[in-house]
Scaffold this motif. Structure first.
Motif, PDB file in Angstrom:
ATOM      1  N   ASN A 155     -24.458 -23.667 -13.267  1.00  0.00           N
ATOM      2  CA  ASN A 155     -24.360 -25.285 -14.713  1.00  0.00           C
ATOM      3  C   ASN A 155     -24.583 -24.108 -15.468  1.00  0.00           C
ATOM      4  O   ASN A 155     -24.709 -24.539 -16.836  1.00  0.00           O
ATOM      5  CB  ASN A 155     -25.539 -26.331 -13.806  1.00  0.00           C
TER       6      ASN A 155
ATOM      7  N   ASN B  26     -33.022 -32.549 -10.709  1.00  0.00           N
ATOM      8  CA  ASN B  26     -32.762 -31.990  -9.297  1.00  0.00           C
ATOM      9  C   ASN B  26     -33.276 -31.984  -8.585  1.00  0.00           C
ATOM     10  O   ASN B  26     -33.439 -31.791  -7.407  1.00  0.00           O
ATOM     11  CB  ASN B  26     -30.756 -31.724  -9.543  1.00  0.00           C
TER      12      ASN B  26
ATOM     13  N   TYR C 194     -28.355 -23.508  -8.208  1.00  0.00           N
ATOM     14  CA  TYR C 194     -27.827 -24.817  -9.621  1.00  0.00           C
ATOM     15  C   TYR C 194     -27.244 -23.973 -10.705  1.00  0.00           C
ATOM     16  O   TYR C 194     -27.034 -25.221 -11.277  1.00  0.00           O
ATOM     17  CB  TYR C 194     -28.863 -25.543  -9.461  1.00  0.00           C
TER      18      TYR C 194
END
Length: 822
Positions: A281, A246, A277
């Motif tokens: 996650n 990403n 992020y």
């Protein structure tokens, strides 16, 4: 004259009110002066800081009226704000009622001090008319792209339950209540002040000479322009995979490109998108996430003190050496400067060095002194010579900065970039007592502006203020409206504006003609006259505390430039001359109710009168310095005014300045006239150059002492003609009383200096015998040298009797030296 301050002050305050004595003229052919003090928040009672501030502006205003200027000296009230809501919670009152009751009381206090404010142009920023015009400006700024809304981590005051701008966070705490701030993720409206960063910085030079250097430096540092290198650091393949592909890289900015070969780790801000992020996650364990949250909730000030961090287990590739560099989170990295990521060079930065030592990270030195050894026990931050830096070895570190940037640009690795510490101004506040932001949220149209014909969007009166949440958000009906675009049901914006918005343009509002007060915020003709005559721009004298150096003064400069670009005004800067007065202290500390060291102005006026308070305030210290309250000095000021009133009995009534034949006067009479006109000279210097009113008042006192040494009625009359004029701006009540009793008020105007009083008719010379001072003599300025010597001999006869005078030496204007022997 018997001095009864209460009677005299009541008499003239009534006269000034009935005769509208201080309204500016609409005759724009006259030369003007716009005098303004920073307007107060209507807290309910004036304090001595207010008295000092407004006495200073009133003194300027009265002086310039005497000089024949058309003077605008207005007053208003910065009347929106959290204290009104806090008072409502505490007292069970409504913020509006509390605010306007306080305004009424403070107006009476202003009048009791004899302040010569324009009554026709009074305003309060919570007036619906003021809100109407301001909301129109906000719409114009939105259309111009200077106002936008976005989500972000904001400064939140848990006590006042509202957002704060960066400038309103002082040492990690709320500027108003000193509560430590926390970070909160929420929507906010912003003014694009950064779009004006360069101009705000460059135009500071226009203010040199008119503004204190300290204020200019504070603004320059707050804007914080820095040039450097911006480039991307790319993740290695393993790190890319850990991030689910990403993120390929993140960008960094450095002002020290010469240290590029010394990068040994990189650091991200806890709020960086990559960190977010990884938290979202579950790529970081719970203990690390807890540590990151603690960093986020710390103020930016606290984050610069004790350095802490955590490794992310990621690596990036050095753009020149291709070596792997570890990626960390560091609490000292902030999202609101640069990109929220830094390259760390511990060998040449103190902060990076401390962090590297704490976490045992590598340290690569790449700059050394041109002469001498490199001390590896600390960061070397001076200019030196590059080594371990590839093709840049041997180059002076200052020269290397541009060369490294050139290399990055030619290799398409990065580019030269300018960064600012200044950030866009967040203006949303989650409170009731403020100006509503004139926007509507529509499900179909999104965020839309209210129509100008629907302005003002006024506050509802029927609100419950508990201190929890935003009363406008909870109101059952107020926020429900129709979309101005499609007409469907919509929700009105419930945030109100930062009160610094109101104070950013109020000085322009005073430039509206009273005849058109309801129709326009200000008129082009009035603005041109009061703010922008030929060769000049801005308020002539602006007076207030240095604590506003960044917040209010920077925002007012920004608004002025925005209004110029919107076509409202034709000038760049709002204030020509700025005077920042010092605080009023008692017992060595700032006056504070909590410290029990306050002085009530009303009590001083009741006991001594307003003129005594004004005289003490200006005599105790120069205006830019702190003023220590002194009860005995207040008593001394009162005694001086009583003597000033009493001695007026020696002056004669006249409608013109008496004519005096100076040549026929005695020594004492001549000395008195000289002191009177010295005081006048000093007054003109003080008002136009130095503002040291204490020295001017001292000059008047010296003149009074000299007048007391003689008894010529004409000299007394001339003295009072001049001195009441000099003192009127400072102690207006007693001066109007004396002036009208003696001179029919004819002397309250321009005073001309009588130069003949400074002509020297006699000289005082020292007389020495063989170098030892023995006497002084007085001789006429035209006396011959022979006569001067004879007078000198006579004065020292007992030291030269029976002696031979070998030589007589005359040093013009200083002394006579007789050399003898025998």
């Amino acid at each position: 004259m018997n001095y009864v301050s209460k009677d005299i002050e009541a008499k003239w305050q009534k006269f000034w009110l009935e005769h509208k004595s201080f309204e500016p003229s609409e005759d724009f052919s006259k030369e003007k002066k716009y005098i303004l003090s920073m307007f107060p928040f209507p807290s309910g009672r004036l304090h001595m800081g207010h008295v000092r501030n407004y006495t200073l502006s009133d003194t300027f205003a009265r002086y310039y009226r005497q000089q024949g200027f058309n003077v605008l000296h207005p007053i208003g009230f910065d009347s929106f704000g959290m204290p009104a809501e806090n008072a409502a919670i505490k007292n069970g009152s409504h913020p509006k009622g509390w605010t306007y009751d306080n305004i009424d009381y403070m107006k009476k206090e202003f009048a009791s001090l004899g302040f010569s404010f324009s009554k026709d142009r009074e305003l309060a920023t919570s007036d619906e008319l003021y809100t109407k015009f301001e909301q129109g400006f906000i719409i114009d700024m939105y259309e111009k792209g200077l106002l936008y809304r976005k989500k972000g981590m904001l400064n939140w005051c848990p006590h006042d339950m509202t957002v704060l701008a960066n400038e309103q966070v002082v040492d990690g705490c709320c500027w108003r209540c000193d509560t430590p701030i926390v970070k909160k993720d929420m929507n906010q409206y912003y003014f694009k002040i950064t779009q004006y960063g360069d101009e705000l910085l460059e135009d500071l030079h226009k203010l040199e000479g008119g503004w204190p250097k300290q204020v200019l430096t504070m603004q320059e540092n707050w804007i914080g322009k820095s040039n450097g290198l911006a480039f991307n650091l790319f993740f290695d393949e393993e790190s890319k995979a850990n991030l689910g592909s990403n993120f390929d890289s993140f960008d960094v900015f450095t002002t020290r490109p010469d240290t590029i070969y010394g990068v040994s780790y990189t650091a991200l801000a806890p709020e960086h998108p990559i960190v977010t992020y990884m938290i979202d996650n579950a790529l970081l364990d719970a203990a690390v996430i807890t540590q990151i949250k603690e960093m986020k909730n710390s103020s930016s000030i606290d984050r610069q003190k004790e350095k802490s961090g955590v490794s992310l287990g990621l690596n990036v590739i050095h753009p020149l050496t291709n070596e792997k560099i570890p990626v960390w989170i560091a609490n000292f990295v902030l999202m609101d400067y640069g990109s929220g990521a830094v390259m760390a060079v511990p060998a040449h930065d103190d902060r990076d060095f401390d962090f590297a030592k704490k976490y045992s990270l590598p340290i690569h030195a790449v700059i050394k002194p041109a002469d001498g050894e490199l001390d590896l026990t600390k960061a070397y931050t001076e200019v030196g010579v590059l080594f371990n830096s590839g093709k840049f070895d041997g180059i002076n570190s200052k020269e290397a900065q541009s060369k490294v940037i050139d290399h990055f640009e030619s290799a398409k690795l990065g580019q030269k970039t300018t960064n600012y510490k200044l950030k866009d101004w967040g203006v949303s506040r989650q409170r009731y007592w403020g100006a509503p932001i004139p926007f509507v949220h529509c499900d179909d149209c999104g965020l839309v502006m209210e129509k100008k014909e629907n302005l003002p969007i006024a506050l509802p009166h029927d609100v419950e203020i508990t201190g929890e949440g935003n009363p406008l958000e909870k109101h059952p009906t107020w926020k429900h409206c129709k979309c101005p675009v499609c007409g469907k049901d919509a929700i009105r914006e419930t945030d109100t504006m930062d009160t610094f918005v109101e104070s950013s343009w109020y000085f322009l509002r005073f430039c509206a003609s009273p005849a058109n007060w309801e129709k326009e915020a200000f008129s082009a003709e009035q603005i041109k006259y009061w703010m922008h005559p030929k060769g000049h721009e801005g308020v002539d004298h602006y007076i207030g505390g240095i604590e506003h150096a960044i917040l209010h003064l920077l925002y007012a400069r920004f608004f002025t430039k925005v209004f110029r670009d919107l076509g409202y005004v034709e000038f760049d800067e709002p204030f020509d001359k700025l005077l920042t007065q010092g605080m009023v202290l008692k017992d060595g500390a700032k006056m504070s109710k909590s410290k029990g060291n306050t002085v009530d102005p009303d009590a001083i006026i009741e006991k001594y009168g307003a003129d005594t308070a004004r005289l003490f305030i200006l005599f105790a210290a120069p205006p830019t310095q702190e003023l220590e309250w002194n009860d005995s000095a207040v008593e001394g000021a009162y005694r001086f005014l009583k003597r000033f009133a009493d001695r007026s009995q020696f002056a004669q009534k006249t409608a013109t300045l008496p004519k005096i034949d100076h040549s026929t006067l005695s020594k004492e009479e001549k000395a008195a006239r000289k002191k009177v006109y010295e005081a006048l000279n000093r007054a003109n210097e003080v008002y136009n150059e130095r503002y040291t009113f204490n020295t001017m008042i001292a000059g008047v006192m010296e003149a009074m002492n000299a007048l007391n040494e003689q008894n010529n009625p004409k000299v007394w009359t001339e003295g009072y003609w001049v001195l009441t004029s000099i003192l009127e701006p400072i102690v207006p009540h007693i001066c109007w009383e004396l002036s009208h009793a003696l001179f029919g008020g004819k002397n309250l105007g321009v005073q001309k200096v009588c130069e003949e009083v400074f002509e020297v008719e006699a000289l005082t010379l020292g007389v020495s015998v063989n170098g030892k001072n023995r006497a002084t003599i007085e001789v006429g300025v035209q006396e011959s040298e022979e006569t001067i010597i004879e007078i000198a001999k006579a004065s020292v006869e007992k030291w030269i009797e029976g002696k031979e005078i070998v030589k007589a030496i005359v040093i013009p204007g200083k002394l006579v030296n007789l050399v003898i022997k025998g």
